[in-house]
Design a protein around this motif. Sequence first.
Motif, mmCIF file in Angstrom:
data_model
loop_
_atom_site.group_PDB
_atom_site.id
_atom_site.type_symbol
_atom_site.label_atom_id
_atom_site.label_comp_id
_atom_site.label_asym_id
_atom_site.label_seq_id
_atom_site.Cartn_x
_atom_site.Cartn_y
_atom_site.Cartn_z
ATOM 1 N N CYS A 120 0.829 -1.214 0.000
ATOM 2 C CA CYS A 120 0.000 0.000 0.000
ATOM 3 C C CYS A 120 0.859 1.258 0.000
ATOM 4 N N ARG A 121 1.985 1.199 0.691
ATOM 5 C CA ARG A 121 2.892 2.367 0.715
ATOM 6 C C ARG A 121 3.444 2.610 -0.689
ATOM 7 N N GLN A 122 3.813 1.506 -1.384
ATOM 8 C CA GLN A 122 4.317 1.638 -2.761
ATOM 9 C C GLN A 122 3.259 2.329 -3.624
ATOM 10 N N MET A 123 1.994 1.946 -3.403
ATOM 11 C CA MET A 123 0.908 2.511 -4.223
ATOM 12 C C MET A 123 0.665 3.985 -3.878
ATOM 13 N N ILE A 124 0.730 4.313 -2.583
ATOM 14 C CA ILE A 124 0.532 5.718 -2.187
ATOM 15 C C ILE A 124 1.650 6.580 -2.793
ATOM 16 N N ASP A 125 2.882 6.057 -2.769
ATOM 17 C CA ASP A 125 4.000 6.825 -3.336
ATOM 18 C C ASP A 125 3.784 7.073 -4.827
ATOM 19 N N LEU A 126 3.257 6.075 -5.526
ATOM 20 C CA LEU A 126 2.980 6.261 -6.960
ATOM 21 C C LEU A 126 1.827 7.259 -7.144
ATOM 22 N N TYR A 127 0.788 7.122 -6.306
ATOM 23 C CA TYR A 127 -0.356 8.050 -6.376
ATOM 24 C C TYR A 127 0.113 9.505 -6.203
ATOM 25 N N ASN A 128 1.095 9.708 -5.291
ATOM 26 C CA ASN A 128 1.592 11.067 -5.069
ATOM 27 C C ASN A 128 2.239 11.644 -6.320
ATOM 28 N N GLN A 129 2.605 10.779 -7.276
ATOM 29 C CA GLN A 129 3.163 11.267 -8.543
ATOM 30 C C GLN A 129 2.097 11.376 -9.630
ATOM 31 N N VAL A 130 1.194 10.379 -9.700
ATOM 32 C CA VAL A 130 0.248 10.359 -10.836
ATOM 33 C C VAL A 130 -1.115 10.967 -10.496
ATOM 34 N N THR A 159 4.535 3.227 -19.305
ATOM 35 C CA THR A 159 4.620 4.654 -18.988
ATOM 36 C C THR A 159 6.060 4.948 -18.571
ATOM 37 N N SER A 160 6.348 6.206 -18.274
ATOM 38 C CA SER A 160 7.715 6.539 -17.847
ATOM 39 C C SER A 160 7.914 6.224 -16.366
ATOM 40 N N TYR A 161 6.851 5.885 -15.649
ATOM 41 C CA TYR A 161 6.985 5.529 -14.229
ATOM 42 C C TYR A 161 7.398 4.066 -14.111
ATOM 43 N N ASP A 162 8.234 3.806 -13.090
ATOM 44 C CA ASP A 162 8.755 2.467 -12.879
ATOM 45 C C ASP A 162 7.613 1.458 -12.643
ATOM 46 N N ARG A 163 7.651 0.302 -13.283
ATOM 47 C CA ARG A 163 6.697 -0.813 -13.076
ATOM 48 C C ARG A 163 5.237 -0.384 -13.248
ATOM 49 N N THR A 164 4.998 0.654 -14.030
ATOM 50 C CA THR A 164 3.648 1.238 -14.106
ATOM 51 C C THR A 164 3.136 1.270 -15.545
ATOM 52 N N PHE A 165 1.861 0.899 -15.728
ATOM 53 C CA PHE A 165 1.248 0.837 -17.055
ATOM 54 C C PHE A 165 -0.045 1.636 -17.029
ATOM 55 N N LYS A 166 -0.353 2.273 -18.158
ATOM 56 C CA LYS A 166 -1.622 2.986 -18.251
ATOM 57 C C LYS A 166 -2.677 1.965 -18.674
ATOM 58 N N VAL A 167 -3.773 1.904 -17.933
ATOM 59 C CA VAL A 167 -4.787 0.886 -18.221
ATOM 60 C C VAL A 167 -5.549 1.222 -19.508
ATOM 61 N N SER A 210 -7.740 8.787 -16.244
ATOM 62 C CA SER A 210 -6.608 7.856 -16.323
ATOM 63 C C SER A 210 -6.615 6.885 -15.145
ATOM 64 N N MET A 211 -6.119 5.681 -15.426
ATOM 65 C CA MET A 211 -5.955 4.693 -14.359
ATOM 66 C C MET A 211 -4.655 3.940 -14.635
ATOM 67 N N TYR A 212 -3.969 3.574 -13.569
ATOM 68 C CA TYR A 212 -2.682 2.916 -13.743
ATOM 69 C C TYR A 212 -2.677 1.516 -13.136
ATOM 70 N N ALA A 213 -1.919 0.626 -13.783
ATOM 71 C CA ALA A 213 -1.684 -0.708 -13.231
ATOM 72 C C ALA A 213 -0.247 -0.701 -12.738
ATOM 73 N N TYR A 214 -0.031 -1.159 -11.519
ATOM 74 C CA TYR A 214 1.293 -1.093 -10.911
ATOM 75 C C TYR A 214 1.764 -2.494 -10.521
ATOM 76 N N GLU A 215 2.901 -2.888 -11.098
ATOM 77 C CA GLU A 215 3.463 -4.208 -10.770
ATOM 78 C C GLU A 215 4.230 -4.075 -9.452
ATOM 79 N N PHE A 216 3.554 -4.381 -8.367
ATOM 80 C CA PHE A 216 4.134 -4.148 -7.035
ATOM 81 C C PHE A 216 5.362 -5.022 -6.798
#
Length: 296
Positions: A142-152, A178-186, A243-249
Motif C-alpha cells: 500500500c505504501r508503494q501505491m501511495i508513493d505512486l499516487y503522489n506522482q500520478v 509509462t515513464s513511471y517504474d513498473r507502471t502501465f496505463k490501463v 486515467s488509471m494505472y496498473a502497478y506491478e508491485f
Amino acid sequence: MKRIRKAVIPVAGLGTRFLPATKAIPKEMLNIVDRPTIQYIVEEVVASGIDEVILITSEGKSAIENHFDYDFELDTILKQKNKQELCDNLNSLSKLIDVVSVRQKEPLGLGHAIWMARKVVGDEPFLVLLGDDLVRAEKPCCRQMIDLYNQVGEAIVAVQRVPMDQTYQYGIVEGKDTSYDRTFKVKRMVEKPAPGASNSDMAIIGRYLLMPEIFDILGTTTPGHGGEIQLTDALQVLSNQRSMYAYEFEGRRYDAGDKLGYLKAIVDIAMEHPELGTPFKEHLQSLCLKKQETGD
Ligand code: UTP
C-alpha cells in the motif's frame, strides 16, 4: 491532490472454499503462524501510514471486530497472572487502529461491498485491501501505491504477472508502458477472461487505490460474472472516464482465501519467523531427506 487517509477492507464474503473450517469462523480469522490473516493486512495498512480502517462485514464476522478491540476481562486476568508481556502485546493490537464497520447485508459481490463504504469514505481517494490477500514486501504494498499516487494523482490497481493458462481466474488488465517504474496505463480490463479473450498476463490482486467517483459507478453497475456486482466492471468504466494505472508491485502475494495459497503463506512466514524459523526449516529439510530416501 487529496491525501490518502482511509482503507476499506471487505470481509463479507462467504469463504466457501474453506468450508467446513469457515462455518463458524471467518476465513480472515484463520491463523497464519501466530496471528490471523486479517492482522497481517491491518499491519500493512498501519505500516503504510493509514489509521482509518473501514471493514465491510456480514453476519458471523464479529470475531474480526473483537480481535481489534480492547478485552477488559482478558486484560485483568493476564495482569493477575503477571503475564505483562502478553498484556502489552494485546493492548498494542487494540491500539493499532480504530475500526469502523459497515454491514453488507447480502453477499452481492466485491463491487457491492465497496459501494457500502461510500458514506464513510466520502469525497476522497481511498485504498481497498481484500481481507484474504496477503502481500509480503520490504516496503508495504500500500505504501508503494501511495508513493505512486503522489506522482500520478489517479487510481491505481496492483497487478502481478501470472501464467497465461491461469488468467481465467483473475481480473486481467491490458495496458501500455509509462515513464513511471513498473507502471502501465490501463487500456482495458476483463474479469476472468475466457481462453483467448485477452493476451495480457497482468492479473489484478487485492490492492486498489480508488477515486471516489467509483461509488457512483458502482451504484449503477449491473451484476456481471457469477451474478455478482463486479469491481472490475466498475473499474473499466472509471478508466474510460479518467486515467488509471496498473502497478506491478514489489513483493510476494498469497491468496490466503485459497487452500494452497494459505498453506504457502504459512510455510514461507514460518521459515522467516525469528524463533520458529530455524527449527521449522530443519524439520522441512529432514522431511525432504526422508522423501528422497524412500523415493516418494
Ligand atoms: P472472494 O470471492 O475471494 O471471497 O472475494 P469469498 O466469497 O469469501 O470466498 P469463496 O470464493 O466463497 O471461498 C474477495 C473478497 O471480497 C470480499 C471477500 O470477503 C474477500 O475479501 N467479498 C466478496 C465481500 O466482502 N462481499 C461479497 O459479496 C463478496
